[in-house]
Design a protein around this motif. Structure first.
Motif, PDB file in Angstrom:
ATOM      1  N   MET A 295       0.872  -1.173   0.007  1.00  0.00           N
ATOM      2  CA  MET A 295       0.085   0.047  -0.037  1.00  0.00           C
ATOM      3  C   MET A 295       0.843   1.385  -0.040  1.00  0.00           C
ATOM      4  N   GLY A 296       2.250   1.028  -0.149  1.00  0.00           N
ATOM      5  CA  GLY A 296       3.119   2.206  -0.276  1.00  0.00           C
ATOM      6  C   GLY A 296       3.113   2.995   1.213  1.00  0.00           C
ATOM      7  N   LEU A 297       3.071   2.355   2.235  1.00  0.00           N
ATOM      8  CA  LEU A 297       2.949   3.077   3.375  1.00  0.00           C
ATOM      9  C   LEU A 297       4.427   3.471   3.815  1.00  0.00           C
ATOM     10  N   ASP A 298       4.878   4.396   4.522  1.00  0.00           N
ATOM     11  CA  ASP A 298       6.155   4.839   4.990  1.00  0.00           C
ATOM     12  C   ASP A 298       6.349   4.502   6.514  1.00  0.00           C
ATOM     13  N   PHE A 299       5.205   4.158   6.950  1.00  0.00           N
ATOM     14  CA  PHE A 299       5.257   4.292   8.502  1.00  0.00           C
ATOM     15  C   PHE A 299       4.217   3.019   8.906  1.00  0.00           C
ATOM     16  N   ILE A 300       4.159   2.721  10.061  1.00  0.00           N
ATOM     17  CA  ILE A 300       3.119   1.727  10.471  1.00  0.00           C
ATOM     18  C   ILE A 300       1.985   2.320  11.063  1.00  0.00           C
ATOM     19  N   PRO A 301       0.818   2.078  10.466  1.00  0.00           N
ATOM     20  CA  PRO A 301      -0.300   3.202  10.691  1.00  0.00           C
ATOM     21  C   PRO A 301      -0.759   3.334  12.280  1.00  0.00           C
ATOM     22  N   PRO A 302      -1.131   4.189  12.793  1.00  0.00           N
ATOM     23  CA  PRO A 302      -1.491   4.380  14.244  1.00  0.00           C
ATOM     24  C   PRO A 302      -2.681   3.824  14.311  1.00  0.00           C
ATOM     25  N   GLY A 303      -3.128   3.802  15.711  1.00  0.00           N
ATOM     26  CA  GLY A 303      -4.604   3.299  15.753  1.00  0.00           C
ATOM     27  C   GLY A 303      -4.778   1.716  15.808  1.00  0.00           C
ATOM     28  N   LEU A 304      -3.851   0.839  15.840  1.00  0.00           N
ATOM     29  CA  LEU A 304      -3.493  -0.523  16.033  1.00  0.00           C
ATOM     30  C   LEU A 304      -4.249  -0.719  17.196  1.00  0.00           C
ATOM     31  N   THR A 305      -5.252  -1.987  17.371  1.00  0.00           N
ATOM     32  CA  THR A 305      -5.859  -2.242  18.757  1.00  0.00           C
ATOM     33  C   THR A 305      -5.489  -3.715  19.075  1.00  0.00           C
ATOM     34  N   ASP A 306      -6.072  -4.093  20.107  1.00  0.00           N
ATOM     35  CA  ASP A 306      -5.785  -5.510  20.744  1.00  0.00           C
ATOM     36  C   ASP A 306      -6.676  -6.494  19.903  1.00  0.00           C
ATOM     37  N   LYS A 307      -7.657  -5.676  19.175  1.00  0.00           N
ATOM     38  CA  LYS A 307      -8.210  -7.029  18.274  1.00  0.00           C
ATOM     39  C   LYS A 307      -7.569  -7.743  17.490  1.00  0.00           C
TER      40      LYS A 307
ATOM     41  N   HIS B  57      11.437   2.783   9.597  1.00  0.00           N
ATOM     42  CA  HIS B  57      11.773   2.867  10.869  1.00  0.00           C
ATOM     43  C   HIS B  57      10.494   2.288  11.842  1.00  0.00           C
ATOM     44  N   ILE B  58      11.091   1.436  12.962  1.00  0.00           N
ATOM     45  CA  ILE B  58       9.843   0.941  13.651  1.00  0.00           C
ATOM     46  C   ILE B  58      10.146   1.800  15.097  1.00  0.00           C
ATOM     47  N   GLN B  59       9.286   2.369  15.482  1.00  0.00           N
ATOM     48  CA  GLN B  59       9.258   3.172  16.617  1.00  0.00           C
ATOM     49  C   GLN B  59       8.791   2.410  17.920  1.00  0.00           C
ATOM     50  N   SER B  60       8.884   2.963  18.954  1.00  0.00           N
ATOM     51  CA  SER B  60       8.313   2.382  20.166  1.00  0.00           C
ATOM     52  C   SER B  60       6.991   2.121  20.420  1.00  0.00           C
TER      53      SER B  60
ATOM     54  N   ARG C 113      -0.225 -12.242  16.770  1.00  0.00           N
ATOM     55  CA  ARG C 113       0.318 -13.519  16.563  1.00  0.00           C
ATOM     56  C   ARG C 113       1.247 -13.496  15.634  1.00  0.00           C
ATOM     57  N   ALA C 114       0.842 -12.856  14.615  1.00  0.00           N
ATOM     58  CA  ALA C 114       1.879 -12.604  13.386  1.00  0.00           C
ATOM     59  C   ALA C 114       2.077 -11.238  13.043  1.00  0.00           C
ATOM     60  N   LEU C 115       3.456 -10.907  12.800  1.00  0.00           N
ATOM     61  CA  LEU C 115       3.872  -9.861  12.425  1.00  0.00           C
ATOM     62  C   LEU C 115       4.700  -9.804  11.033  1.00  0.00           C
ATOM     63  N   LEU C 116       4.208  -9.460   9.822  1.00  0.00           N
ATOM     64  CA  LEU C 116       4.900  -9.576   8.553  1.00  0.00           C
ATOM     65  C   LEU C 116       5.290  -8.071   8.363  1.00  0.00           C
ATOM     66  N   LEU C 117       6.723  -8.066   8.412  1.00  0.00           N
ATOM     67  CA  LEU C 117       7.348  -6.677   7.786  1.00  0.00           C
ATOM     68  C   LEU C 117       8.220  -6.808   6.741  1.00  0.00           C
TER      69      LEU C 117
ATOM     70  N   ILE D 288      13.448  -1.338   6.118  1.00  0.00           N
ATOM     71  CA  ILE D 288      13.635  -0.877   7.499  1.00  0.00           C
ATOM     72  C   ILE D 288      15.224  -1.234   7.775  1.00  0.00           C
ATOM     73  N   SER D 289      15.841  -0.049   8.331  1.00  0.00           N
ATOM     74  CA  SER D 289      17.109   0.046   8.847  1.00  0.00           C
ATOM     75  C   SER D 289      17.242   0.357  10.141  1.00  0.00           C
ATOM     76  N   SER D 290      16.210   0.580  11.055  1.00  0.00           N
ATOM     77  CA  SER D 290      16.340   0.710  12.434  1.00  0.00           C
ATOM     78  C   SER D 290      15.225   0.354  13.096  1.00  0.00           C
ATOM     79  N   ILE D 291      15.284  -0.060  14.500  1.00  0.00           N
ATOM     80  CA  ILE D 291      14.027  -0.677  15.232  1.00  0.00           C
ATOM     81  C   ILE D 291      14.352   0.099  16.763  1.00  0.00           C
ATOM     82  N   ASP D 292      13.698   0.693  17.328  1.00  0.00           N
ATOM     83  CA  ASP D 292      13.802   0.982  18.445  1.00  0.00           C
ATOM     84  C   ASP D 292      13.629  -0.159  19.727  1.00  0.00           C
ATOM     85  N   GLU D 293      14.436  -0.145  20.542  1.00  0.00           N
ATOM     86  CA  GLU D 293      14.828  -1.215  21.574  1.00  0.00           C
ATOM     87  C   GLU D 293      13.595  -1.940  21.961  1.00  0.00           C
ATOM     88  N   ASP D 294      12.694  -1.114  22.348  1.00  0.00           N
ATOM     89  CA  ASP D 294      11.535  -1.721  23.022  1.00  0.00           C
ATOM     90  C   ASP D 294      10.192  -1.876  21.959  1.00  0.00           C
TER      91      ASP D 294
END
Length: 800
Positions: A52-64, A77-80, A90-94, A99-105
């Motif tokens: 989808m041409g995303l430059d960032f992980i979209p905000p608003g992800l929920t526990d569902k 970049h993946i931020q904290s 259960r599954a995270l596909l990236l 991606i060149s950097s990932i925050d530690e937490d």
């Protein structure tokens, strides 16, 4: 003071409400942003935001959300805070981002994560901190990044549940001793190490057990060190892309038993004759090795192996060898491998497929004394070479033979060669061309010699036009799919499975010659249907695949399939793959869902009932018509219609009689002897028309009556009890009055021979009753003195 306290309380309450409002607004705004960035994430557990041409992980992800797919985007970049709320992931596909950097937490809240794919990104290093909270992680993919080593320590030490690990890249060059600490058991380990040049001995030993390890290697020294470390842990080792060079260092140097390695696979590898000898010697030291496999490899040589040294090293423990799609540039110069006999007598399974094999020397074939399984599919075997390959006493223990996709032409010659294998149970000769119209081997014979032990035979895709008694009766499984068969009538008393898919059968094979049949496939033939009797004749049938045929949804067929309880249990693919081809109105509909009307299902019965009903009606009409003289009424109506078209009054020149006399035969004596004498002998005489005397012989009586009435000036009715009781008089009355009564003239004269009350006249003389109520009539007097007056009045009426 109280007022001030109340004011502070209200102020605090307002701020709390305002804070909640801000939080809710922020959450709603984030959810709206998520919907806009990735619409599929709206209130679903699977959130697919790939490509989808995303430059960032979209905000608003929920526990569902349990599955988040962000593959093939442009995320750097993946931020904290990006994944903090997705606690049930259960599954995270990236994979396939940048991606060149990932925050530690960044992954600290993903305690339930089982699959993490970070492959094909731009990670220059791996941090142990990323994975330390992923307690449930089972599958980790890190291949295709830019790191060249895993660091000084293990990035995976906290991943106690890890099952599969995929790492490495074209720049990956170093593996250190502590890199795999913390991992004890893996189902699969894949290392892409085409550039791996430094391997510290013992680096892979912390992993106690690996079921399947794949490693891409080019460095032979690293290869030897890795194999030495894996002897105790890996069950199946697959080495890819290696170009093997001569090295005399042993795999098992300073190693102690027992080894775990059971299967060794070379894929896309390059061998020379010299290194084949060396590899065979090295692998023989691994006493646990049972299976050896070479896939898509290249052998630069002619088979000039050092068979003397190989023989001196002792027998091989390998029981299974698979050689698939091996490329030998000079295969036509390849040696016959004389001297290898000692290495093959313990072999139980041999596969040499897609490798241009055209024969095996008879002397070598005789030494495969323990071989049970032989697969030569997709090679260059012809009948003459097959006869040399399966010579007398060759392959003495063979039970399964696969010769599919070769160049065999004669079924009889093939059978003669195979007949030398006295223990053969299963034979696959599919995808050879036995079509008699395309070769010079004559018709398929009626008699062929096969091993008496043969139970399974695959003849699919062999272009045979028919099956003869050449097929052995010992078979339990026969596959003759994808041929040109139009019928099947072989007697195979032990057959349990029969496969006839993609032929041209129009009916099911007969059940009587196949008494033990349990499973049959007639998929994609020319079947129009099958009857209840055909279906139930297979007493032991458990599975029948008759899908994808052109079914005629007749009433008989539909009635059978809709009322047979075993249909759903026996038919494979029912009901989705059983469609009607005709009638046209239900074409494409599922057979089980079609309902035909009574007329469509019982056409002959309905037609028979209609015909019977019509015949019965006609019979009733004939009986009724005969009883009530309907024919007379019809003819009378026709005569009346013709009379209607005539002029109402005949011309004076056509009048021949003074009166037409209508009377009953029982009154003929009075009419003929009394009235005729009185009137015709009068002066002047009256001319009377009597039916006995004046009707034209041969002319229809109705026409005579109509003509006589039209030629008479008056119509004289002699009424009596006999007249009103006579059916014939009624006809005469009706015939004569159709026209006369309609003209409303005075041409009717009624003479009563005896008193008759109008109410006593039968209802069928309705017009007569009407006339008697409206007209004056003459009564015949019994007294003689009054008879003169009667004649006078009658003559006056006739003259009027």
């Amino acid at each position: 003071m109280v007022s001030q306290t109340t004011h502070k309380s209200r102020t605090t309450h307002i701020w709390q409400v305002w804070a909640i409002y801000i939080v809710l607004t922020a959450n709603l705004s984030e959810e709206q942003t998520l919907k806009q960035a990735c619409p599929s994430c709206d209130a679903t557990q699977l959130c697919n935001c790939s490509s989808m041409g995303l430059d960032f992980i979209p905000p608003g992800l929920t526990d569902k959300i349990t599955v988040l797919n962000l593959a093939h985007n442009r995320i750097k970049h993946i931020q904290s805070q990006d994944l903090q709320q997705a606690v049930n992931l259960r599954a995270l596909l990236l994979q396939s981002n940048i991606i060149s950097s990932i925050d530690e937490d960044s992954f600290s809240s993903l305690g339930k994560l089982e699959l993490l794919d970070l492959s094909n990104n731009s990670l220059a290093h791996l941090s142990p901190v990323w994975f330390e909270h992923l307690f449930s992680l089972q599958h980790l993919h890190l291949q295709g990044n830019t790191y060249w080593e895993l660091g000084e320590s293990s990035p995976f030490s906290g991943l106690r549940n890890l099952s599969s690990l995929h790492l490495g890249n074209p720049w990956f060059s170093t593996i250190r001793q502590r890199n795999f600490e913390g991992i004890e058991v893996l189902q699969k380990l894949w290392i892409e190490g085409g550039n791996l040049g430094q391997y510290e001995a013992g680096s892979l030993r912390p992993i106690k057990r690996i079921n399947h390890m794949i490693i891409n290697l080019r460095n032979t020294k690293v290869f030897s060190a890795i194999v030495t470390d894996l002897l105790y842990s890996v069950t199946w080792l697959e080495v890819r892309e290696i170009k093997l060079e001569i090295e005399k260092k042993s795999f098992v140097q300073n190693s102690t038993l027992p080894f775990r390695l059971q299967k060794f696979t070379f894929k896309d590898a390059f061998f020379t004759d010299q290194y084949v000898t060396r590899v065979l010697l090295l692998l023989k030291e691994i006493t646990s090795l049972q299976e050896l496999e070479a896939i898509d490899c290249v052998l630069e040589g002619k088979g000039a192996w050092d068979t003397t040294e190989i023989k001196r090293s002792g027998e091989s423990f390998v029981e299974t060898i698979s050689i698939i799609n091996i490329m030998i540039p000079n295969f036509h110069l390849f040696f016959d491998l004389e001297g290898m006999e000692s290495q093959i007598n313990k072999l139980k399974s041999l596969t040499i497929a897609s490798s241009k094999v055209f024969m095996v020397p008879c002397n070598l074939a005789k030494h495969f004394s323990s071989l049970l399984y032989l697969d030569f599919h997709d090679n260059l075997l012809v009948n003459n070479r097959l006869d040399e390959t399966i010579c007398k006493n060759a392959w003495p223990s063979l039970q399964t033979l696969n010769l599919s996709q070769n160049s065999l032409k004669s079924l009889k010659q093939t059978a003669n060669s195979i007949n030398r294998l006295h223990k053969l149970i299963s034979l696959d000769i599919s995808q050879n061309n036995f079509d008699i119209s395309k070769n010079n081997f004559g018709e398929i014979p009626d008699v062929c010699a096969w091993p008496k032990t043969l139970k399974h035979l695959n003849l699919s895709s062999t272009q045979i036009p028919k099956l003869t008694t050449c097929i052995p009766q010992t078979l339990e499984v026969l596959d003759a799919s994808a041929n040109n068969l139009r019928e099947f009538g072989l007697l195979l008393p032990f057959l349990r499975e029969l496969y006839l898919a993609r032929n041209q059968l129009k009916t099911l094979p007969g059940a009587a010659p196949l008494p033990n049949l349990v499973a049959m496939s007639v998929r994609r033939n020319n079947l129009n249907g099958f009857s209840k009797e055909e279906f139930e004749s297979f007493k032991k049938m458990e599975l029948l695949d008759a899908s994808n045929n052109n079914f005629i949804c007749s009433c008989e067929f539909l009635s059978f399939v809709n009322h047979q309880a075993r249909i759903a249990q026996v038919l494979v693919g029912w009901p989705e793959q059983y469609l009607c081809d005709s009638p046209l109105a239900v074409r494409g509909a599922q057979v089980g869902a079609v309902q035909l009307s009574l007329m469509e299902c019982h056409r002959s019965l309905v037609v028979s009932l209609i015909c019977s009903l019509v015949f019965l009606v006609i019979l009733i009409l004939v009986v009724v018509g005969y009883k009530y003289h309907a024919v007379w009424y019809l003819r009378m109506t026709w005569a009346w219609l013709r009379a209607k078209r005539k002029p109402k009054r005949a011309p004076a020149k056509d009048i021949c009689y003074d009166a037409f006399v209508s009377y009953s035969e029982n009154d003929s004596d009075w009419v003929e002897n009394t009235m005729v004498r009185e009137l015709e002998q009068a002066c002047p005489p009256f001319r009377l028309c009597l039916h006995k005397r004046d009707f034209v012989p041969g002319k229809w009586i109705v026409d005579n009556i109509i003509d006589s009435i039209e030629k008479s000036h008056k119509t004289l009715f002699v009424l009596s009890e006999h007249f009103v009781q006579s059916e014939w008089c009624k006809y005469e009355l009706d015939f004569s009055h159709f026209r006369l009564f309609d003209e409303n003239n005075d041409a009717v004269i009624l003479v009563l021979l005896e008193p008759i009350q109008s109410k006593e006249i039968p209802k069928r003389f309705c017009k007569l009753r009407k006339i008697m109520n409206t007209k004056t009539y003459l009564e015949w007097p019994l007294e003689e003195e009054q008879q003169g007056l009667f004649w006078f009045n009658l003559k006056v009426a006739l003259k009027s």
